[in-house]
Design an enzyme around this catalytic site. Structure first.
Site, PDB file in Angstrom:
ATOM      1  N   GLY A  24       0.837  -1.203   0.000  1.00 23.11           N
ATOM      2  CA  GLY A  24       0.000   0.000   0.000  1.00 23.11           C
ATOM      3  C   GLY A  24       0.867   1.246   0.000  1.00 23.11           C
ATOM      4  N   SER A  25       0.194   2.389  -0.086  1.00 21.08           N
ATOM      5  CA  SER A  25       0.948   3.637  -0.238  1.00 21.08           C
ATOM      6  C   SER A  25       1.755   3.983   1.025  1.00 21.08           C
ATOM      7  CB  SER A  25      -0.010   4.780  -0.593  1.00 21.08           C
ATOM      8  OG  SER A  25      -1.033   4.877   0.372  1.00 21.08           O
ATOM      9  N   GLY A  93      -7.519  -3.044   1.078  1.00 21.51           N
ATOM     10  CA  GLY A  93      -7.907  -2.049   0.075  1.00 21.51           C
ATOM     11  C   GLY A  93      -7.099  -2.198  -1.209  1.00 21.51           C
ATOM     12  N   GLU A 100      -0.675 -10.581   3.287  1.00 27.21           N
ATOM     13  CA  GLU A 100      -0.399  -9.720   4.450  1.00 27.21           C
ATOM     14  C   GLU A 100      -0.713 -10.446   5.750  1.00 27.21           C
ATOM     15  OE1 GLU A 100      -1.116  -5.214   2.735  1.00 27.21           O
ATOM     16  OE2 GLU A 100      -2.832  -6.316   3.473  1.00 27.21           O
TER      17      GLU A 100
HETATM   18  O1  LIG Z   1      -4.172  -4.601   0.427  1.00 30.50           O
HETATM   19  C1  LIG Z   1      -3.661  -3.578   0.831  1.00 30.50           C
HETATM   20  C2  LIG Z   1      -3.276  -3.319   2.205  1.00 30.50           C
HETATM   21  O2  LIG Z   1      -4.049  -3.941   3.175  1.00 30.50           O
HETATM   22  C3  LIG Z   1      -2.921  -1.887   2.566  1.00 30.50           C
HETATM   23  O3  LIG Z   1      -2.034  -1.988   3.647  1.00 30.50           O
HETATM   24  C4  LIG Z   1      -4.084  -1.031   2.974  1.00 30.50           C
HETATM   25  O4  LIG Z   1      -5.030  -1.001   1.922  1.00 30.50           O
HETATM   26  C5  LIG Z   1      -3.652   0.422   3.302  1.00 30.50           C
HETATM   27  O5  LIG Z   1      -3.125   1.023   2.178  1.00 30.50           O
HETATM   28  P1  LIG Z   1      -2.725   2.548   2.131  1.00 30.50           P
HETATM   29  O6  LIG Z   1      -1.543   2.711   3.025  1.00 30.50           O
HETATM   30  O7  LIG Z   1      -2.428   2.827   0.693  1.00 30.50           O
HETATM   31  O8  LIG Z   1      -3.914   3.336   2.611  1.00 30.50           O
END
Ligand SMILES: O=C[C@H](O)[C@H](O)[C@H](O)COP(=O)(O)O
Length: 226
Positions: A24-25, A93, A100
């Protein structure tokens, strides 16, 4: 704020650690900072939680191992879509929830990095990602709807799309996004979802995170399970 949370998390990483690296970002900001440290001689053994994270790590010179090579990890650092006061999370997300969760569960500790917008009183405003096997996906969705209804949860459950068709996870599965709005009993829902055969995994992470680093505009604060 993401960089601030990532920088604070990096302080928990010690030389020589076996490290799970999230997706994720926010996790990507962590990878960038980690790569700078690695370039200056810091040593870690990293296990990525997605192909996307693996690509970024390799681009930036962070050497990786597979979870089969390193099945027990010291620490995993990862982002989240929602965090509640008991450190229960919604993740997925970005569609990486299965790897994970496997990587976090193989780690002695998991530190979540997020900005204030991710902290909630009750989980569920973020659509809950549920990873399902493509085989029998309609039957699986109906089974999820029945479970949800028994728990008093309503809201649409839809197949995630990627623009040119259904989104496929690294494991070749589909994601159903459940718009429950509020999940008052996340523990019960997690247990019920685990019992549905076509559900590969769901985005409720319960009892997995040890600490969350929550960055606000001024500073980062630490959240522990209350
Ligand atoms: O599948 C994605 C992961 O669970 C991410 O860690 C999560 O969606 C959070 O992502 P972001 O830091 O981009 O909000």
């Amino acid at each position: 704020m993401k960089i601030k949370a990532a920088a604070a998390a990096l302080e928990h990483v010690e030389d020589g650690m076996r490290l799970g690296i999230g997706t994720g970002s926010t996790a990507e900001e962590f990878v960038r900072l980690l790569a700078e440290k690695v370039a200056s001689g810091f040593r870690i053994e990293g296990v990525p939680t997605s192909e996307r994270t693996a690509r970024l790590c390799l681009e930036l010179g962070v050497q990786l191992k597979s979870l089969d090579e390193l099945p027990e990890l010291d620490l995993t650092i990862d982002g989240a879509d929602e965090v509640d006061g008991r450190l229960r999370l919604i993740k997925g997300g970005g569609g990486a929830l299965l790897r994970e969760k496997i990587v976090a569960a193989a780690s002695r500790r998991m530190i979540v990095i997020a900005d204030e917008s991710k902290v909630v009183d009750v989980l569920g405003a973020f659509k809950l990602p549920i990873e399902v096997n493509p085989f029998g996906q309609v039957a699986t969705r109906i089974a999820i709807e029945k479970v949800a209804s028994r728990l008093g949860l309503t809201g649409e459950i839809s197949v995630r799309n990627s623009g040119d068709g259904p989104f496929k996870t690294d494991g070749g599965h589909l994601i159903l996004d459940a718009s429950f709005g509020r999940i008052p009993d996340a523990d019960a829902l997690a247990g019920e979802l685990n019992a549905i055969p076509g559900v590969v995994e769901h985005g409720l992470f319960i009892g997995i995170a040890s600490l969350a680093i929550i960055a606000g505009p001024e500073e980062a604060r630490i959240l522990t399970a209350s």
